[in-house]
Design an enzyme around this catalytic site. Sequence first.
Site, PDB file in Angstrom:
ATOM      1  N   ASN A 184       0.843  -1.209   0.000  1.00  0.00           N
ATOM      2  CA  ASN A 184       0.000   0.000   0.000  1.00  0.00           C
ATOM      3  C   ASN A 184       0.872   1.250   0.000  1.00  0.00           C
ATOM      4  O   ASN A 184       0.591   2.211  -0.713  1.00  0.00           O
ATOM      5  CB  ASN A 184      -0.958   0.000   1.189  1.00  0.00           C
ATOM      6  CG  ASN A 184      -2.165  -0.898   0.947  1.00  0.00           C
ATOM      7  OD1 ASN A 184      -3.063  -0.542   0.185  1.00  0.00           O
ATOM      8  ND2 ASN A 184      -2.168  -2.074   1.562  1.00  0.00           N
ATOM      9  N   GLY A 191     -11.497   2.567  19.345  1.00  0.00           N
ATOM     10  CA  GLY A 191     -11.755   1.124  19.282  1.00  0.00           C
ATOM     11  C   GLY A 191     -10.849   0.440  18.270  1.00  0.00           C
ATOM     12  O   GLY A 191     -10.047   1.086  17.596  1.00  0.00           O
ATOM     13  N   HIS A 231      -8.297  -1.849   6.355  1.00  0.00           N
ATOM     14  CA  HIS A 231      -8.580  -3.157   6.958  1.00  0.00           C
ATOM     15  C   HIS A 231      -9.057  -4.111   5.861  1.00  0.00           C
ATOM     16  O   HIS A 231      -9.911  -3.736   5.053  1.00  0.00           O
ATOM     17  CB  HIS A 231      -9.641  -3.014   8.055  1.00  0.00           C
ATOM     18  CG  HIS A 231      -9.897  -4.300   8.768  1.00  0.00           C
ATOM     19  ND1 HIS A 231      -8.984  -4.832   9.668  1.00  0.00           N
ATOM     20  CD2 HIS A 231     -10.921  -5.189   8.685  1.00  0.00           C
ATOM     21  CE1 HIS A 231      -9.456  -5.987  10.112  1.00  0.00           C
ATOM     22  NE2 HIS A 231     -10.616  -6.226   9.537  1.00  0.00           N
ATOM     23  N   ALA A 271      -7.746  -4.527  -4.575  1.00  0.00           N
ATOM     24  CA  ALA A 271      -8.788  -3.525  -4.292  1.00  0.00           C
ATOM     25  C   ALA A 271      -8.257  -2.470  -3.309  1.00  0.00           C
ATOM     26  O   ALA A 271      -8.557  -1.287  -3.435  1.00  0.00           O
ATOM     27  CB  ALA A 271     -10.025  -4.210  -3.718  1.00  0.00           C
ATOM     28  N   ASN A 328      -6.864   4.226   8.424  1.00  0.00           N
ATOM     29  CA  ASN A 328      -6.393   2.839   8.459  1.00  0.00           C
ATOM     30  C   ASN A 328      -7.051   2.063   7.317  1.00  0.00           C
ATOM     31  O   ASN A 328      -8.134   2.418   6.863  1.00  0.00           O
ATOM     32  CB  ASN A 328      -6.781   2.194   9.796  1.00  0.00           C
ATOM     33  CG  ASN A 328      -6.273   0.767   9.914  1.00  0.00           C
ATOM     34  OD1 ASN A 328      -5.132   0.473   9.539  1.00  0.00           O
ATOM     35  ND2 ASN A 328      -7.103  -0.133  10.420  1.00  0.00           N
TER      36      ASN A 328
HETATM   37  C1  GAR Z   1      -3.112  -5.026   4.136  1.00  0.00           C
HETATM   38  O1  GAR Z   1      -3.812  -6.094   3.560  1.00  0.00           O
HETATM   39  C2  GAR Z   1      -3.942  -4.341   5.182  1.00  0.00           C
HETATM   40  O2  GAR Z   1      -5.302  -4.368   4.898  1.00  0.00           O
HETATM   41  C3  GAR Z   1      -3.637  -5.163   6.409  1.00  0.00           C
HETATM   42  O3  GAR Z   1      -2.267  -5.447   6.300  1.00  0.00           O
HETATM   43  C4  GAR Z   1      -1.911  -5.551   4.925  1.00  0.00           C
HETATM   44  C5  GAR Z   1      -0.671  -4.744   4.690  1.00  0.00           C
HETATM   45  O4  GAR Z   1      -0.195  -4.962   3.398  1.00  0.00           O
HETATM   46  N1  GAR Z   1      -3.927  -4.449   7.601  1.00  0.00           N
HETATM   47  C6  GAR Z   1      -4.472  -4.991   8.666  1.00  0.00           C
HETATM   48  O5  GAR Z   1      -4.742  -6.161   8.741  1.00  0.00           O
HETATM   49  C7  GAR Z   1      -4.718  -4.034   9.811  1.00  0.00           C
HETATM   50  N2  GAR Z   1      -5.624  -4.620  10.741  1.00  0.00           N
HETATM   51  P1  GAR Z   1       0.985  -4.083   2.815  1.00  0.00           P
HETATM   52  O6  GAR Z   1       2.074  -4.061   3.889  1.00  0.00           O
HETATM   53  O7  GAR Z   1       1.421  -4.838   1.597  1.00  0.00           O
HETATM   54  O8  GAR Z   1       0.473  -2.734   2.504  1.00  0.00           O
END
Ligand code: GAR
Length: 206
Positions: free
Chosen positions: A19, A148, A114, A178, A112
């Site tokens: 990301n 939360g 998720h 996505a 954030n």
């Molecule tokens: C992503 O899939 C994000 O949605 C998740 O960690 C991954 C990071 O990917 N985040 C969580 O689970 C937070 N609760 P990346 O390091 O390749 O961006």
Amino acid sequence: MSKKNICRLAVLVSGNGSNLQTIIDHIEAGKLKAEITCVISNKADAYALERASRHGIEGIVHANSDFADRRSYDARTVDILKERKVDLVVLAGFMRILTDVMIGAFPNRIMNIHPALLPSFKGLHAQQQALDYGVRYSGCTIHFVDSGTDTGPIIMQSVVPVEQNDTEDTLSAKIQKAEHKTYVAAIKLFIEGKITIDNRRVLIAD
Ligand code: GAR
């Protein structure tokens, strides 16, 4: 926002940083009027740090074990973010829960991502939770962070169909595709000042 109307971001990571990479690519392509002032990781070996360094972005490691508790961890982070005059904090796979120290310092200015359609499947292993539950659709959610876990006001969501033969890995890969599009779209809305919050409903100007 800086004089030139460039939004000052800080990206907090723990792992791969795909990301983060998408955000960097959009900035470099002139598609996001933003600058990444630093990348902070709680893991020294996060690949995201390498991505940052390749693009000349400062990487900072805050190991969990360097701090007595979560509030002192966050207090140090807030100092760094304030020094850099950060407008928006972007959590991109940052696997720590924030305390009131961070949330109070950046109210509705921490986003954030998720990997599920909140409020379903909060917390860890959201993709596996979705598979175990047997949903036909999952996806990703971009939200502001409140006190939360995965409960803050929802900015955007994208839906991904779940196929019968999906595994945690295949579903995660589809959701990540996505995520990349959705995260930059949400950050763009913030930068363009199109987001307001009414109670916990996020309103988006068209
Ligand atoms: C992503 O899939 C994000 O949605 C998740 O960690 C991954 C990071 O990917 N985040 C969580 O689970 C937070 N609760 P990346 O390091 O390749 O961006």
